[in-house]
Scaffold this active site. Sequence first.
Site, PDB file in Angstrom:
ATOM      1  N   SER A  25       0.630  -0.916   0.078  1.00  0.00           N
ATOM      2  CA  SER A  25       0.046  -0.420   0.047  1.00  0.00           C
ATOM      3  C   SER A  25       1.310   1.321   0.094  1.00  0.00           C
ATOM      4  CB  SER A  25      -0.563   0.015   1.234  1.00  0.00           C
ATOM      5  OG  SER A  25      -1.698   1.418   1.660  1.00  0.00           O
ATOM      6  N   ASN A  73       9.796   7.712   4.372  1.00  0.00           N
ATOM      7  CA  ASN A  73       8.290   8.575   4.098  1.00  0.00           C
ATOM      8  C   ASN A  73       7.850   9.350   5.058  1.00  0.00           C
ATOM      9  OD1 ASN A  73       5.655   8.054   3.409  1.00  0.00           O
ATOM     10  ND2 ASN A  73       6.872   6.182   3.725  1.00  0.00           N
ATOM     11  N   ASN A 103      -6.882  -0.513   1.029  1.00  0.00           N
ATOM     12  CA  ASN A 103      -6.922  -0.141   2.169  1.00  0.00           C
ATOM     13  C   ASN A 103      -6.708   0.501   3.083  1.00  0.00           C
ATOM     14  OD1 ASN A 103      -3.734   1.236   4.523  1.00  0.00           O
ATOM     15  ND2 ASN A 103      -2.756  -0.690   3.805  1.00  0.00           N
ATOM     16  N   CYS A 134      -1.728   3.436  12.623  1.00  0.00           N
ATOM     17  CA  CYS A 134      -2.492   5.301  13.286  1.00  0.00           C
ATOM     18  C   CYS A 134      -2.868   5.449  14.518  1.00  0.00           C
ATOM     19  CB  CYS A 134      -3.585   5.603  11.934  1.00  0.00           C
ATOM     20  SG  CYS A 134      -3.482   4.654  10.482  1.00  0.00           S
ATOM     21  N   ILE A 195       5.322  -5.789   7.392  1.00  0.00           N
ATOM     22  CA  ILE A 195       5.172  -5.139   8.825  1.00  0.00           C
ATOM     23  C   ILE A 195       5.257  -4.009   7.480  1.00  0.00           C
ATOM     24  CG2 ILE A 195       6.684  -6.115  10.372  1.00  0.00           C
ATOM     25  CD1 ILE A 195       8.869  -4.216   9.503  1.00  0.00           C
ATOM     26  N   GLY A 221      12.216  -0.551   2.609  1.00  0.00           N
ATOM     27  CA  GLY A 221      13.473  -0.765   1.900  1.00  0.00           C
ATOM     28  C   GLY A 221      14.415  -1.869   2.544  1.00  0.00           C
ATOM     29  N   GLY A 269       6.839  -3.382  -2.201  1.00  0.00           N
ATOM     30  CA  GLY A 269       7.087  -1.685  -2.199  1.00  0.00           C
ATOM     31  C   GLY A 269       7.844  -0.802  -2.563  1.00  0.00           C
TER      32      GLY A 269
HETATM   33  C1  LIG Z   1       5.735   5.982  -0.550  1.00  0.00           C
HETATM   34  C2  LIG Z   1       5.277   4.866   1.080  1.00  0.00           C
HETATM   35  C3  LIG Z   1       3.770   5.203   1.473  1.00  0.00           C
HETATM   36  C4  LIG Z   1       3.723   4.446   2.156  1.00  0.00           C
HETATM   37  N1  LIG Z   1       1.796   4.524   2.249  1.00  0.00           N
HETATM   38  C5  LIG Z   1       1.445   3.654   3.222  1.00  0.00           C
HETATM   39  C6  LIG Z   1      -0.334   3.402   3.054  1.00  0.00           C
HETATM   40  O1  LIG Z   1      -1.020   4.905   3.280  1.00  0.00           O
HETATM   41  N2  LIG Z   1      -0.847   2.292   3.861  1.00  0.00           N
HETATM   42  C7  LIG Z   1      -0.232   1.528   4.789  1.00  0.00           C
HETATM   43  O2  LIG Z   1      -0.388   0.421   5.395  1.00  0.00           O
HETATM   44  N3  LIG Z   1       1.544   1.508   4.400  1.00  0.00           N
HETATM   45  C8  LIG Z   1       2.113   2.291   3.403  1.00  0.00           C
HETATM   46  N4  LIG Z   1       3.363   2.090   3.208  1.00  0.00           N
HETATM   47  C9  LIG Z   1       4.094   1.394   4.314  1.00  0.00           C
HETATM   48  C10 LIG Z   1       4.354  -0.107   2.922  1.00  0.00           C
HETATM   49  O3  LIG Z   1       3.146  -0.362   2.235  1.00  0.00           O
HETATM   50  C11 LIG Z   1       5.088  -1.635   3.506  1.00  0.00           C
HETATM   51  O4  LIG Z   1       4.092  -1.647   4.520  1.00  0.00           O
HETATM   52  C12 LIG Z   1       6.596  -0.797   3.984  1.00  0.00           C
HETATM   53  O5  LIG Z   1       7.090   0.501   2.666  1.00  0.00           O
HETATM   54  C13 LIG Z   1       7.601  -1.913   4.019  1.00  0.00           C
HETATM   55  O6  LIG Z   1       7.320  -2.778   2.584  1.00  0.00           O
HETATM   56  P1  LIG Z   1       8.914  -1.839   1.537  1.00  0.00           P
HETATM   57  O7  LIG Z   1      10.189  -2.351   2.345  1.00  0.00           O
HETATM   58  O8  LIG Z   1       8.165  -3.099   1.034  1.00  0.00           O
HETATM   59  O9  LIG Z   1       8.645  -1.322   0.920  1.00  0.00           O
HETATM   60  C14 LIG Z   1       3.745   3.586   2.518  1.00  0.00           C
HETATM   61  C15 LIG Z   1       5.161   3.035   2.637  1.00  0.00           C
HETATM   62  C16 LIG Z   1       5.960   4.224   1.310  1.00  0.00           C
HETATM   63  C17 LIG Z   1       7.081   4.012   0.913  1.00  0.00           C
END
Ligand SMILES: Cc1cc2nc3c(=O)[nH]c(=O)nc-3n(C[C@H](O)[C@H](O)[C@H](O)COP(=O)(O)O)c2cc1C
Length: 306
Positions: A25, A73, A103, A134, A195, A221, A269
């Site tokens: 998401s 972020n 989501n 949240c 997570i 990341g 993500g």
């Molecule tokens: C730019 C950005 C926006 C995100 N927005 C949401 C969100 O709206 N809702 C949510 O549950 N997680 C959000 N996340 C978290 C990601 O869904 C994910 O759980 C997290 O980034 C870890 O995965 P990754 O390392 O593959 O990015 C966001 C992450 C990023 C980087």
Amino acid sequence: MNLAVQLAPNNQRGLPLRNPVMTASGTFGYGTEYADFVDIQRLGAIVCKGSTLGPREGNPQPRLAETPSGLLNSIGLQNVGVEALVKEKAPMWATWQVPVIVNIAGESIDDYGSLAARLDRVAGVSGLEVNIGCPNVKSGGMEFGTDPRAAAAVTAAVKKASSLPVIVKLTPNVTSIVEIAEAVVDAGADALCLINTLKGMAIEVSTRKPSLGNICGGLSGPAIKPVALHMVYQVANRVKLPIVGCGGIMSAQDALEFIMAGASAVEVGTAQFVNPRALLDVLEGIEDFMRREGVKDISEIVGAAR
Ligand SMILES: Cc1cc2nc3c(=O)[nH]c(=O)nc-3n(C[C@H](O)[C@H](O)[C@H](O)COP(=O)(O)O)c2cc1C
């Protein structure tokens, strides 16, 4: 080879995926933004940007800061709001083969219940992913997902309001992720995702100010992968529900680690910001591994490392 996954075996409507590769998401918009780069219909599922009851403009800029092997972020849940999502996005999703999971994020338990009720029976919505990372605005700002009772109350409210399959997405910013996982399972979750991002910050030395407008942000990341993997492993050892692993997955190798730790599916993500084809690279890499190793069904390797 069978890559199909059932993410909500206990739910009447079920949540069958063609393969275990999903979008995380907030990194894939509403699914259309990446359509020029990725054949989105090949994905296991799309999880859209976090939706709130009303539209939100998000946090002050800057909202992104790169860190070694990671990204901070503080978008602040910028989104169009659930009404616009239902009217403008869902009709398009209803024509797609790939399931779309919405989501949701709230400031109170009632918000979560209202969001779930509004999205129930909307054509094009195949499931809910509940972001419990949240702040509970009415109750001092503590995050729902850091307290087992609040996490369970959100889960129960969503389940009561909707017949859709419910994936509860856990925050890693807790002392015991297993305790929270068990609480949301008892409250009726159909699956778990772990997570979300880890809390962090950065400082711009030249300006002597925090790099993010919001001061604090969420770290994602490769930097968070070992933490995420360990949490998936711990929770998979304790709960029976399907788990969606997420956090720093950059390659098929990473995704396979999560699957072997006990995840039935994975979300990708931040990797997409480096490689817009990351989702398909992960999917094709998993297929290559299965072919090479003679794995006929993906379920054979789920939890293999446990
Ligand atoms: C730019 C950005 C926006 C995100 N927005 C949401 C969100 O709206 N809702 C949510 O549950 N997680 C959000 N996340 C978290 C990601 O869904 C994910 O759980 C997290 O980034 C870890 O995965 P990754 O390392 O593959 O990015 C966001 C992450 C990023 C980087």
